[in-house]
Design a protein around this motif. Structure first.
Motif, PDB file in Angstrom:
ATOM      1  N   LEU A  65      -3.497  -0.559  10.242  1.00  0.00           N
ATOM      2  CA  LEU A  65      -2.608   0.052   9.276  1.00  0.00           C
ATOM      3  C   LEU A  65      -2.516  -0.834   8.133  1.00  0.00           C
ATOM      4  N   HIS A  66      -2.104  -0.386   7.009  1.00  0.00           N
ATOM      5  CA  HIS A  66      -1.818  -1.326   5.827  1.00  0.00           C
ATOM      6  C   HIS A  66      -0.206  -0.871   5.529  1.00  0.00           C
ATOM      7  N   ARG A  67       0.510  -1.753   6.126  1.00  0.00           N
ATOM      8  CA  ARG A  67       2.006  -1.580   5.855  1.00  0.00           C
ATOM      9  C   ARG A  67       2.636  -2.393   4.868  1.00  0.00           C
ATOM     10  N   PRO A  68       3.439  -1.762   3.874  1.00  0.00           N
ATOM     11  CA  PRO A  68       3.840  -2.833   2.777  1.00  0.00           C
ATOM     12  C   PRO A  68       4.865  -3.660   3.581  1.00  0.00           C
ATOM     13  N   SER A  69       4.574  -5.154   2.927  1.00  0.00           N
ATOM     14  CA  SER A  69       5.505  -6.183   3.368  1.00  0.00           C
ATOM     15  C   SER A  69       5.889  -7.159   2.242  1.00  0.00           C
ATOM     16  N   THR A  70       6.464  -8.189   2.418  1.00  0.00           N
ATOM     17  CA  THR A  70       7.150  -9.156   1.288  1.00  0.00           C
ATOM     18  C   THR A  70       5.833  -9.972   0.756  1.00  0.00           C
ATOM     19  N   SER A  71       4.890 -10.311   1.463  1.00  0.00           N
ATOM     20  CA  SER A  71       3.563 -10.996   1.049  1.00  0.00           C
ATOM     21  C   SER A  71       2.578 -10.469   1.871  1.00  0.00           C
ATOM     22  N   ALA A  72       1.439 -11.006   1.402  1.00  0.00           N
ATOM     23  CA  ALA A  72      -0.022 -10.596   2.284  1.00  0.00           C
ATOM     24  C   ALA A  72      -0.045 -11.306   3.621  1.00  0.00           C
ATOM     25  N   ASN A  73      -0.018 -10.357   4.625  1.00  0.00           N
ATOM     26  CA  ASN A  73       0.014 -10.592   5.883  1.00  0.00           C
ATOM     27  C   ASN A  73       1.049 -11.359   6.398  1.00  0.00           C
ATOM     28  N   SER A  74       2.311 -11.044   5.759  1.00  0.00           N
ATOM     29  CA  SER A  74       3.453 -11.801   6.063  1.00  0.00           C
ATOM     30  C   SER A  74       3.876 -11.183   7.450  1.00  0.00           C
ATOM     31  N   GLY A  75       4.142  -9.973   7.828  1.00  0.00           N
ATOM     32  CA  GLY A  75       4.582  -9.333   9.060  1.00  0.00           C
ATOM     33  C   GLY A  75       6.026  -8.955   8.592  1.00  0.00           C
ATOM     34  N   ASN A  76       6.478  -9.367   7.370  1.00  0.00           N
ATOM     35  CA  ASN A  76       7.972  -9.075   6.857  1.00  0.00           C
ATOM     36  C   ASN A  76       8.079  -7.783   6.191  1.00  0.00           C
ATOM     37  N   PHE A  77       8.388  -6.847   7.095  1.00  0.00           N
ATOM     38  CA  PHE A  77       8.709  -5.298   6.585  1.00  0.00           C
ATOM     39  C   PHE A  77      10.122  -5.161   5.961  1.00  0.00           C
ATOM     40  N   ASN A  78      10.848  -6.086   6.024  1.00  0.00           N
ATOM     41  CA  ASN A  78      12.197  -5.789   5.268  1.00  0.00           C
ATOM     42  C   ASN A  78      12.347  -5.968   3.967  1.00  0.00           C
ATOM     43  N   CYS A  79      11.577  -4.900   3.166  1.00  0.00           N
ATOM     44  CA  CYS A  79      11.650  -5.087   1.827  1.00  0.00           C
ATOM     45  C   CYS A  79      11.543  -3.582   1.374  1.00  0.00           C
ATOM     46  N   VAL A  80      11.369  -3.437  -0.086  1.00  0.00           N
ATOM     47  CA  VAL A  80      11.538  -2.082  -0.535  1.00  0.00           C
ATOM     48  C   VAL A  80      10.559  -1.885  -1.644  1.00  0.00           C
ATOM     49  N   VAL A  81       9.886  -0.908  -1.784  1.00  0.00           N
ATOM     50  CA  VAL A  81       9.048  -0.443  -2.960  1.00  0.00           C
ATOM     51  C   VAL A  81       9.810   0.776  -3.634  1.00  0.00           C
ATOM     52  N   VAL A  82       9.927   0.665  -4.839  1.00  0.00           N
ATOM     53  CA  VAL A  82      10.624   1.481  -5.705  1.00  0.00           C
ATOM     54  C   VAL A  82      10.120   1.575  -6.846  1.00  0.00           C
ATOM     55  N   ARG A  83      10.571   2.404  -7.780  1.00  0.00           N
ATOM     56  CA  ARG A  83      10.063   2.855  -9.046  1.00  0.00           C
ATOM     57  C   ARG A  83      10.135   1.697  -9.904  1.00  0.00           C
ATOM     58  N   GLY A  84       9.066   1.668 -10.854  1.00  0.00           N
ATOM     59  CA  GLY A  84       8.769   0.121 -11.405  1.00  0.00           C
ATOM     60  C   GLY A  84       7.763  -0.642 -10.977  1.00  0.00           C
ATOM     61  N   ASP A  85       7.794  -0.802  -9.465  1.00  0.00           N
ATOM     62  CA  ASP A  85       6.657  -1.680  -8.784  1.00  0.00           C
ATOM     63  C   ASP A  85       5.473  -1.389  -8.974  1.00  0.00           C
ATOM     64  N   HIS A  86       4.703  -2.428  -9.314  1.00  0.00           N
ATOM     65  CA  HIS A  86       3.190  -2.457  -9.382  1.00  0.00           C
ATOM     66  C   HIS A  86       2.456  -3.419  -8.845  1.00  0.00           C
ATOM     67  N   ASN A  87       2.093  -3.035  -7.571  1.00  0.00           N
ATOM     68  CA  ASN A  87       1.364  -4.053  -6.677  1.00  0.00           C
ATOM     69  C   ASN A  87       0.597  -3.589  -5.614  1.00  0.00           C
ATOM     70  N   TYR A  88       0.152  -4.365  -4.776  1.00  0.00           N
ATOM     71  CA  TYR A  88      -0.721  -3.922  -3.603  1.00  0.00           C
ATOM     72  C   TYR A  88       0.036  -3.058  -2.636  1.00  0.00           C
ATOM     73  N   ALA A  89       1.555  -3.414  -2.599  1.00  0.00           N
ATOM     74  CA  ALA A  89       2.209  -2.560  -1.507  1.00  0.00           C
ATOM     75  C   ALA A  89       2.429  -1.078  -2.025  1.00  0.00           C
ATOM     76  N   VAL A  90       2.328  -0.999  -3.285  1.00  0.00           N
ATOM     77  CA  VAL A  90       2.340   0.450  -3.917  1.00  0.00           C
ATOM     78  C   VAL A  90       1.201   1.058  -3.477  1.00  0.00           C
ATOM     79  N   LEU A  91       0.005   0.319  -3.631  1.00  0.00           N
ATOM     80  CA  LEU A  91      -1.333   1.091  -3.344  1.00  0.00           C
ATOM     81  C   LEU A  91      -1.484   1.512  -1.980  1.00  0.00           C
ATOM     82  N   ALA A  92      -1.046   0.643  -0.927  1.00  0.00           N
ATOM     83  CA  ALA A  92      -1.010   1.069   0.438  1.00  0.00           C
ATOM     84  C   ALA A  92      -0.134   2.062   0.668  1.00  0.00           C
ATOM     85  N   LEU A  93       1.168   2.286   0.092  1.00  0.00           N
ATOM     86  CA  LEU A  93       1.968   3.323   0.000  1.00  0.00           C
ATOM     87  C   LEU A  93       1.361   4.538  -0.468  1.00  0.00           C
TER      88      LEU A  93
END
Length: 164
Positions: A65-93
């Protein structure tokens, strides 16, 4: 024995007060029957951590699975993806919103109005399955993530079109 109990309570009170002071909260001693936070004290909210990438989560059989996280392969999922974000987390979402929640988003890594609405649609669907467990606010945070279905990927990164 009474001295030991008082000492433990004193240490607990000091630790609680220091923690509260560090967080900018007002502490009520446990012995006073308080919950550790005054009802009238201003509530401080820790700064949100935004997901910046995703973690490859192995699910077996060479699938991930590609699960949004704080950084690449960090395993830290205690983060948010919200309007205005532009990154790989948004792409995975966006990929999982399209594959698992039949949204028709342009997979552009840009969390705009359409992605926000797609997250609301997914939250509504999750609530219809699990009961009212999520706020339908268009914010993808740790709670939404814990109920969310993600698209499965093969080891080479190719999409399967299936979700878990």
């Amino acid at each position: 024995m009474q001295f030991r109990t008082k000492r433990i309570n004193l240490v607990a009170g000091v630790v609680g007060a220091l923690t509260a002071a560090t967080l900018g909260l007002s502490a009520t001693p446990a012995s006073a029957g308080g919950s550790g936070r005054s009802e009238t004290a201003p509530k401080t909210v820790a700064a949100e951590v935004h997901c910046a990438s995703f973690t490859w989560v192995a699910i077996g059989g060479g699938l991930y699975l590609h699960r949004p996280s704080t950084s690449a392969n960090s395993g830290n999922f205690n983060c948010v993806v919200v309007r205005g974000d532009h990154n790989y987390a948004v792409l995975a979402l966006q990929e999982s919103l399209n594959a698992c929640y039949t949204q028709s988003l342009k997979e552009d890594s840009d969390f705009g109005l359409l992605t926000e609405q797609a997250v609301k649609n997914a939250q509504t669907r999750i609530n219809s399955i699990h009961g009212p467990v999520l706020s339908v606010d268009g914010r993808f945070g740790p709670i939404t993530s814990s109920y969310f279905s993600f698209e499965m990927y093969r080891q080479d990164g190719s999409h399967t079109g299936f979700c878990v």
